[in-house]
Scaffold this active site. Structure first.
Site, mmCIF file in Angstrom:
data_model
loop_
_atom_site.group_PDB
_atom_site.id
_atom_site.type_symbol
_atom_site.label_atom_id
_atom_site.label_comp_id
_atom_site.label_asym_id
_atom_site.label_seq_id
_atom_site.Cartn_x
_atom_site.Cartn_y
_atom_site.Cartn_z
ATOM 1 N N LYS A 56 45.443 -6.239 0.243
ATOM 2 C CA LYS A 56 44.754 -7.363 -0.402
ATOM 3 C C LYS A 56 44.963 -7.292 -1.909
ATOM 4 O O LYS A 56 44.604 -6.300 -2.543
ATOM 5 C CB LYS A 56 43.259 -7.317 -0.064
ATOM 6 C CG LYS A 56 42.431 -8.411 -0.724
ATOM 7 C CD LYS A 56 41.039 -8.499 -0.122
ATOM 8 C CE LYS A 56 40.171 -9.491 -0.884
ATOM 9 N NZ LYS A 56 38.802 -9.599 -0.321
ATOM 10 N N ASP B 73 28.395 -13.245 1.034
ATOM 11 C CA ASP B 73 29.347 -14.312 1.382
ATOM 12 C C ASP B 73 29.609 -14.241 2.890
ATOM 13 O O ASP B 73 30.748 -14.276 3.353
ATOM 14 C CB ASP B 73 30.634 -14.136 0.584
ATOM 15 C CG ASP B 73 31.456 -15.428 0.484
ATOM 16 O OD1 ASP B 73 30.931 -16.511 0.837
ATOM 17 O OD2 ASP B 73 32.624 -15.344 0.068
HETATM 18 P P1 ADP Z 1 39.000 -13.504 -0.235
HETATM 19 O O1 ADP Z 1 38.163 -12.543 -1.019
HETATM 20 O O2 ADP Z 1 40.072 -14.058 -1.089
HETATM 21 O O3 ADP Z 1 38.198 -14.508 0.496
HETATM 22 P P2 ADP Z 1 39.337 -12.062 2.282
HETATM 23 O O4 ADP Z 1 39.114 -10.588 2.204
HETATM 24 O O5 ADP Z 1 38.216 -12.874 2.818
HETATM 25 O O6 ADP Z 1 39.788 -12.602 0.847
HETATM 26 O O7 ADP Z 1 40.651 -12.307 3.146
HETATM 27 C C1 ADP Z 1 41.213 -13.591 3.323
HETATM 28 C C2 ADP Z 1 41.711 -13.751 4.749
HETATM 29 O O8 ADP Z 1 42.703 -12.786 5.053
HETATM 30 C C3 ADP Z 1 40.613 -13.544 5.774
HETATM 31 O O9 ADP Z 1 39.932 -14.742 6.048
HETATM 32 C C4 ADP Z 1 41.374 -13.019 6.984
HETATM 33 O O10 ADP Z 1 41.891 -14.070 7.752
HETATM 34 C C5 ADP Z 1 42.534 -12.253 6.371
HETATM 35 N N1 ADP Z 1 42.209 -10.806 6.287
HETATM 36 C C6 ADP Z 1 41.584 -10.166 5.269
HETATM 37 N N2 ADP Z 1 41.438 -8.847 5.512
HETATM 38 C C7 ADP Z 1 42.000 -8.620 6.714
HETATM 39 C C8 ADP Z 1 42.179 -7.435 7.525
HETATM 40 N N3 ADP Z 1 41.755 -6.235 7.119
HETATM 41 N N4 ADP Z 1 42.799 -7.586 8.705
HETATM 42 C C9 ADP Z 1 43.234 -8.791 9.123
HETATM 43 N N5 ADP Z 1 43.106 -9.927 8.411
HETATM 44 C C10 ADP Z 1 42.488 -9.868 7.225
HETATM 45 MG MG MG Z 2 36.929 -14.234 2.040
#
Ligand code: ADP
Ligand code: MG
Length: 380
Positions: free
Chosen positions: A123, A228
């Site tokens: 991420k 959130d």
């Molecule tokens: P943001 O802070 O930008 O909202 P998120 O952590 O919510 O970021 O991640 C965005 C998207 O990426 C999530 O809605 C999910 O679909 C995917 N995602 C995030 N982390 C994971 C993970 N560990 N495994 C699989 N998919 C993930």
């Molecule tokens: Mg998110």
């Protein structure tokens, strides 16, 4: 969605890395880093550094811009990505890069592989840059104001996320296993499940509703609020277990607005179940029912990841969860010209400190077999 462009990791040299790190350090106190200052921090000859900087510009890792007082270099998103990915690669946490799998509100999400070729999730936090809300000069690590807020905000967002995810995972909460972090990048377990946004049907609606409400209460009893808690930040495994993701905005139940955010999280779940599954229940948790059983909120500040109270305030402000400090706001009015130290008059101790930090970074990368690591960077 495309691949993470990592070709640049292959052809950059140790000197490039050194100069790029010097620009990053210079940006703690300068919006634009003069080439002279970069050379001084990198402890390299100015002539050579200018040539390296031109190359870095060509690869878009830095940009050269004209400022009001002087011209200089600015680290780009790509440059910052490079520094973090290079560090994660050098210490063996990442060995290859794959596809983008998600775009969040404040991040880009990729699948990458570790040294055993296992797929993991990367991420990249992107705050304070894409949208221009709340672009204010923040204070730097030494308490001085600075303009490079996107670097600072993205970094503390990732740091807080890693710290909370670790504390939650240690206690057996259903969150991805945290693996590593560097600057604005977090590595974690890839969740094998569906984003809740894509789930239209549930075998046992009531069970999942209860699981989610119990999760909110369990978090609350541990001393934290997700902040959130919605279908974008919940995933569902094949057996119907909810997994919670996305933690940088988490806060303590002792926070002054805690009840508001607790209720908001609870209402998110109620609203989602009403809308998606036509399910309503009179049974939902109240803030007053929480019983403190743990101090996860306090622990996050003493984990050694360097998450300070000040960072918490800055990041919660950025996420719009608490109002901007009155005194900070007043500071903005006379902020048209950032206070900067001219490059040729840089405090000796700061320069010494930066050179030392830089040497540590470089030593660290030299400890490992850089050549081998570089060759092993491949795509799949
Ligand atoms: P943001 O802070 O930008 O909202 P998120 O952590 O919510 O970021 O991640 C965005 C998207 O990426 C999530 O809605 C999910 O679909 C995917 N995602 C995030 N982390 C994971 C993970 N560990 N495994 C699989 N998919 C993930
Ligand atoms: Mg998110």
């Amino acid at each position: 969605m495309g691949k993470l462009d990592v070709t640049v990791l292959r052809y950059l040299t140790k000197e490039d890395f050194r100069v790029l790190t010097a620009i990053e350090m210079g940006m703690k106190n300068h919006e634009l880093v003069p080439g002279q200052l970069a050379a001084s921090i990198a402890n390299l000859k100015a002539g050579g550094v200018h040539k390296l900087l031109r190359e870095l510009c060509k690869h878009k890792l830095v940009s050269y811009e004209r400022g009001k007082k002087y011209d200089g270099y600015r680290l780009t998103n790509t440059g910052y990505d490079y520094l973090a990915l290079k560090s994660l690669t050098l210490r063996g946490s990442v060995s290859s890069f794959g596809n983008q799998i998600g775009v969040g509100k404040e991040s880009n999400i990729y699948v990458v592989a570790d040294e055993d070729n296992k797929s993991i999730c990367l991420k990249l936090h992107r705050l304070g840059r894409t949208c221009f809300r709340n672009i204010k000069s923040k204070r730097d690590y030494h308490g001085r104001r600075h303009k490079a807020s996107w670097l600072y905000l993205s970094r503390i967002s990732a740091t807080r996320e890693f710290a909370y995810m670790s504390a939650l995972h240690d206690r057996g909460f259903p969150v991805p296993k945290p693996i590593d972090f560097n600057r604005h990048c977090v590595l974690m377990e890839l969740v094998n499940g569906w984003p809740m946004t894509q789930v239209q049907e549930l075998t046992d609606v009531e069970q999942v509703y209860d699981d989610l409400m119990n999760l909110i209460v369990r978090l609350g009893n541990a001393g934290v609020i997700h902040g959130d808690f919605n279908e974008f930040n919940l995933m569902l495994t094949d057996d119907g277990t909810p997994i919670l993701i996305d933690f940088p905005q988490m806060m303590s139940t002792s926070h002054e607005n805690a009840e508001f955010f607790f209720d908001r999280d609870v209402n998110c779940v109620r609203e989602m179940f009403r809308r998606k599954f036509g399910y309503e229940s009179a049974d939902f948790p109240k803030f007053a029912d929480l019983k403190r059983e743990d101090n996860l909120d306090a622990e996050v500040h003493c984990t050694g990841y360097g998450v300070t109270k000040e960072m918490e305030r800055d990041i919660l402000q950025e996420y719009g969860m608490i109002p901007e400090d009155a005194d900070e706001t007043n500071l903005e009015s006379d902020d048209s010209e950032p206070e900067e130290t001219p490059a040729d008059n840089y405090p000796k101790d700061t320069l010494k400190e930066y050179r030392l930090q830089l040497q540590n970074e470089v030593n660290f990368s030299e400890m490992k077999n850089t050549q081998k690591t570089d060759d092993s960077i491949r795509r799949y």
